[in-house]
Design a protein around this motif. Sequence first.
Motif, PDB file in Angstrom:
ATOM      1  N   ALA A   1       0.444  -0.793  -0.148  1.00 39.62           N
ATOM      2  CA  ALA A   1       0.339  -0.286   0.091  1.00 39.62           C
ATOM      3  C   ALA A   1       0.753   1.349  -0.215  1.00 39.62           C
ATOM      4  O   ALA A   1       0.469   2.044  -0.570  1.00 39.62           O
ATOM      5  CB  ALA A   1      -0.838   0.088   1.371  1.00 39.62           C
ATOM      6  N   SER A   2       1.870   0.975   0.839  1.00 46.52           N
ATOM      7  CA  SER A   2       2.563   1.813   0.601  1.00 46.52           C
ATOM      8  C   SER A   2       3.304   2.830  -0.479  1.00 46.52           C
ATOM      9  O   SER A   2       4.011   3.827  -1.218  1.00 46.52           O
ATOM     10  CB  SER A   2       4.155   2.462   1.928  1.00 46.52           C
ATOM     11  OG  SER A   2       3.429   2.122   3.107  1.00 46.52           O
ATOM     12  N   LEU A   3       4.493   1.473  -1.129  1.00 41.46           N
ATOM     13  CA  LEU A   3       4.286   1.775  -2.702  1.00 41.46           C
ATOM     14  C   LEU A   3       3.761   2.111  -3.515  1.00 41.46           C
ATOM     15  O   LEU A   3       3.852   3.081  -4.432  1.00 41.46           O
ATOM     16  CB  LEU A   3       5.236  -0.084  -3.110  1.00 41.46           C
ATOM     17  CG  LEU A   3       6.502  -0.052  -2.269  1.00 41.46           C
ATOM     18  CD1 LEU A   3       6.695  -1.840  -2.602  1.00 41.46           C
ATOM     19  CD2 LEU A   3       7.009   0.219  -2.555  1.00 41.46           C
ATOM     20  N   VAL A   4       2.701   1.705  -3.367  1.00 47.05           N
ATOM     21  CA  VAL A   4       1.080   2.025  -4.780  1.00 47.05           C
ATOM     22  C   VAL A   4       0.808   4.074  -4.083  1.00 47.05           C
ATOM     23  O   VAL A   4       1.028   4.718  -5.128  1.00 47.05           O
ATOM     24  CB  VAL A   4      -0.195   1.356  -3.965  1.00 47.05           C
ATOM     25  CG1 VAL A   4      -1.302   2.384  -4.998  1.00 47.05           C
ATOM     26  CG2 VAL A   4       0.141   0.147  -5.019  1.00 47.05           C
ATOM     27  N   ARG A   5       0.864   3.722  -2.659  1.00 44.71           N
ATOM     28  CA  ARG A   5       0.711   4.961  -2.786  1.00 44.71           C
ATOM     29  C   ARG A   5       1.724   6.690  -3.149  1.00 44.71           C
ATOM     30  O   ARG A   5       1.194   7.608  -3.083  1.00 44.71           O
ATOM     31  CB  ARG A   5       0.439   6.025  -1.232  1.00 44.71           C
ATOM     32  CG  ARG A   5       0.424   7.200  -0.098  1.00 44.71           C
ATOM     33  CD  ARG A   5       0.326   7.273   1.003  1.00 44.71           C
ATOM     34  NE  ARG A   5       1.045   6.776   1.736  1.00 44.71           N
ATOM     35  CZ  ARG A   5       1.179   6.594   3.586  1.00 44.71           C
ATOM     36  NH1 ARG A   5       0.785   7.029   3.950  1.00 44.71           N
ATOM     37  NH2 ARG A   5       2.617   6.506   4.128  1.00 44.71           N
ATOM     38  N   SER A   6       3.325   5.924  -2.717  1.00 43.83           N
ATOM     39  CA  SER A   6       4.686   6.539  -3.942  1.00 43.83           C
ATOM     40  C   SER A   6       3.903   7.260  -5.281  1.00 43.83           C
ATOM     41  O   SER A   6       5.253   7.639  -5.823  1.00 43.83           O
ATOM     42  CB  SER A   6       5.225   6.056  -2.469  1.00 43.83           C
ATOM     43  OG  SER A   6       5.498   5.403  -3.793  1.00 43.83           O
ATOM     44  N   SER A   7       3.685   6.019  -5.709  1.00 45.80           N
ATOM     45  CA  SER A   7       3.296   6.120  -6.803  1.00 45.80           C
ATOM     46  C   SER A   7       2.264   6.603  -7.000  1.00 45.80           C
ATOM     47  O   SER A   7       1.723   5.799  -8.358  1.00 45.80           O
ATOM     48  CB  SER A   7       3.951   4.368  -7.874  1.00 45.80           C
ATOM     49  OG  SER A   7       3.227   4.063  -7.349  1.00 45.80           O
ATOM     50  N   ASP A   8       1.722   7.719  -7.350  1.00 47.11           N
ATOM     51  CA  ASP A   8       0.634   8.628  -7.717  1.00 47.11           C
ATOM     52  C   ASP A   8      -0.245   7.413  -7.425  1.00 47.11           C
ATOM     53  O   ASP A   8      -1.759   7.148  -8.280  1.00 47.11           O
ATOM     54  CB  ASP A   8       0.371   8.385  -9.008  1.00 47.11           C
ATOM     55  CG  ASP A   8      -0.793   9.653  -9.791  1.00 47.11           C
ATOM     56  OD1 ASP A   8      -1.402  10.179  -8.925  1.00 47.11           O
ATOM     57  OD2 ASP A   8      -1.165   9.720 -10.267  1.00 47.11           O
ATOM     58  N   ASN A   9      -0.292   6.532  -6.476  1.00 42.69           N
ATOM     59  CA  ASN A   9      -1.851   5.043  -6.352  1.00 42.69           C
ATOM     60  C   ASN A   9      -1.991   4.721  -7.237  1.00 42.69           C
ATOM     61  O   ASN A   9      -3.179   4.231  -7.711  1.00 42.69           O
ATOM     62  CB  ASN A   9      -3.669   6.019  -5.544  1.00 42.69           C
ATOM     63  CG  ASN A   9      -3.303   6.955  -4.527  1.00 42.69           C
ATOM     64  OD1 ASN A   9      -3.157   6.236  -3.546  1.00 42.69           O
ATOM     65  ND2 ASN A   9      -3.334   7.918  -4.554  1.00 42.69           N
ATOM     66  N   SER A  10      -1.274   4.225  -8.370  1.00 41.89           N
ATOM     67  CA  SER A  10      -0.576   3.743  -9.070  1.00 41.89           C
ATOM     68  C   SER A  10      -0.174   2.292  -9.228  1.00 41.89           C
ATOM     69  O   SER A  10       0.562   1.933  -7.905  1.00 41.89           O
ATOM     70  CB  SER A  10      -0.148   3.643 -10.437  1.00 41.89           C
ATOM     71  OG  SER A  10      -0.318   5.506 -10.817  1.00 41.89           O
ATOM     72  N   PHE A  11      -0.921   0.921  -9.329  1.00 38.71           N
ATOM     73  CA  PHE A  11       0.368  -0.200  -9.319  1.00 38.71           C
ATOM     74  C   PHE A  11       1.095   0.007 -10.462  1.00 38.71           C
ATOM     75  O   PHE A  11       0.672  -1.136 -11.752  1.00 38.71           O
ATOM     76  CB  PHE A  11      -0.979  -1.469  -9.081  1.00 38.71           C
ATOM     77  CG  PHE A  11      -2.074  -1.451  -7.902  1.00 38.71           C
ATOM     78  CD1 PHE A  11      -1.247  -2.450  -7.359  1.00 38.71           C
ATOM     79  CD2 PHE A  11      -2.617  -0.697  -7.582  1.00 38.71           C
ATOM     80  CE1 PHE A  11      -1.905  -2.835  -5.160  1.00 38.71           C
ATOM     81  CE2 PHE A  11      -3.623  -1.296  -6.568  1.00 38.71           C
ATOM     82  CZ  PHE A  11      -3.207  -1.392  -5.515  1.00 38.71           C
ATOM     83  N   TYR A  12       2.409  -0.111 -10.050  1.00 35.58           N
ATOM     84  CA  TYR A  12       2.949  -0.458 -11.545  1.00 35.58           C
ATOM     85  C   TYR A  12       3.563  -1.987 -11.494  1.00 35.58           C
ATOM     86  O   TYR A  12       3.086  -2.501 -10.401  1.00 35.58           O
ATOM     87  CB  TYR A  12       4.396   0.204 -11.062  1.00 35.58           C
ATOM     88  CG  TYR A  12       3.890   1.599 -11.815  1.00 35.58           C
ATOM     89  CD1 TYR A  12       4.541   2.342 -12.936  1.00 35.58           C
ATOM     90  CD2 TYR A  12       2.681   2.877 -11.150  1.00 35.58           C
ATOM     91  CE1 TYR A  12       4.689   2.935 -13.517  1.00 35.58           C
ATOM     92  CE2 TYR A  12       3.309   4.046 -11.861  1.00 35.58           C
ATOM     93  CZ  TYR A  12       3.402   3.989 -12.826  1.00 35.58           C
ATOM     94  OH  TYR A  12       3.495   5.661 -13.558  1.00 35.58           O
TER      95      TYR A  12
END
Length: 551
Positions: free
Chosen positions: A418-429
């Motif tokens: 969830a933190s990774l997603v938040r740090s990337s504009d709420n995107s799942f890379y």
Amino acid sequence: MDSDAAARESRGVTRRGILGTAGTGVVAGTLAAAGLAGLGATSAHADEPSRAGIPQGNRPGGGRVGYTMPTLAFGDAATQQLLGTAYESALTDLFGINTAYADPGTYDAAKLVTYPSGSFVRAGGGYPSPQRWTRDAAVNAWNAASLLGPVIGRNTLWAVIDRGDGGLIVQQDNQWWDQVIWVLGAWNHYLVTGDRDFLADAYTTSVNTLTARRAKNLNADFGLFQGPSFMNDGIAGYPAPPWSSGINSSFVLDYPHTDELMCLSTNCLYYGAYQAAGNMAQALGHQADAAAHRAAAKSVRDAVNTHLWREDAGLYGYFVHGQDTLAGRLDTSQEGAGLAFAVLLGVADADRARRVVAATHWEPHGIVNVWPHFERFSDDQPGRHNVSVWPMVHSMFGHAAAVAGRADLFARAVQELASLVRSSDNSFYELYNSQSGAVDGGWQTGGDGTESHFTSQPDQAWSATGYLRMILSGLFGVGFTEEGLRLSPTLPSGWGTVTLGGLAYRDATLDITLTGSGGRVRSCTVDGRRSAPVLPAAATGHHTVEIALGD
């Protein structure tokens, strides 16, 4: 605003668009903008099938098969802000961005995709079409699509099936090692929906696929199936050997003897596929065939535990070499997907499962694909399929942690993604740097023979469904048998009361509330009456489930 974000804005699909205001867990008024007009409040179903992608009206097996978006609400505000926002972004990724039209000429070779609407889940927004990829299709259906959108899940599974002279079979492409995960996705789809027509065709497909692979890829000396690992179609996922300099390719099979490797993840999947085929045969009344499939499964499990288990480390190794000069040598690297599958599919017994989850190495931002760095990579230049965080792999391990009774590690996995997603504009890379958490495609041998920096693609469907898997199957413990739905939740300490509202299961809708913490069910009520945490497959209507947990 970058071009991808601008495109999403132009079609009304923002990172927080499907469920409305981030973190609220309330479906708001942006559904029409996201192309989902006609959907209701908490458990939404389209009234009209359309090319845009939301099937309705087909009810195989008598169950509800519409497109559903259950809400998620945590009692702790900070947890809601972090985990609830990522949940809404995952639903947006799966249904608002990656549910697409399956062009019949490309995706319906088996003539089993349902039109209208012909909707299926593509692999991701950053890839060119077509995206007829078995591994992605099976994982996305298994993780979440079959439960949240059964027709979409079914179409996604059928989109990678061919109908040849020998009947239905998983497409026979040059990545044979990931074909059998389809069998697991198909069995799960049947358990979710009860669709007997699907089951009959799925069993034929599964048997034909397993027969083809056994004839070509079983190493009788070891009892293991040969081929690269489930995740690693790129050579960055392997040490030297089989990697060697002077080859101008990123594709694993362009390197000598990679077709002879016997990998943990791949063989765990064969075990699971044979078990699933046995269960299909049993459900269809083919008792002798069921016994044969289960015997094949046991043989693979025994071989994995004989040749890949490391008693000294409490872990499984990565692969056994197959070539003559190295035959039988075990590579002791840690393969994230393989360790997760060993636990989730039951290759590891309960004691080994606990040891695996406890001993697995974490990088600062999660479970990586393969650890440690191979000699040609480093923290400054991480391998694409080496020490990088692929959310799908990380999520499988997170679910495995819950299954093994480690609520603390499960919490770490959910919060980290969830933190990774938040740090990337709420995107799942597609993948992230394990040290910095930045979106990073990693390094891999390119077409000129040197290590090249790759791009991590946006809107990756299996990254999103991996997160949904941790919420649905990990946190709430949603699981399925032929008899019905069973809940085995894991609620980490500090998350507060949590509710999943409007979860559709066949002809029933559930509101599930968890209190307390841990993974042991202390009490359960269904509609106010004390009960086991189960719902029969024949249940109809709306039901409220309340589960109190303790350590």
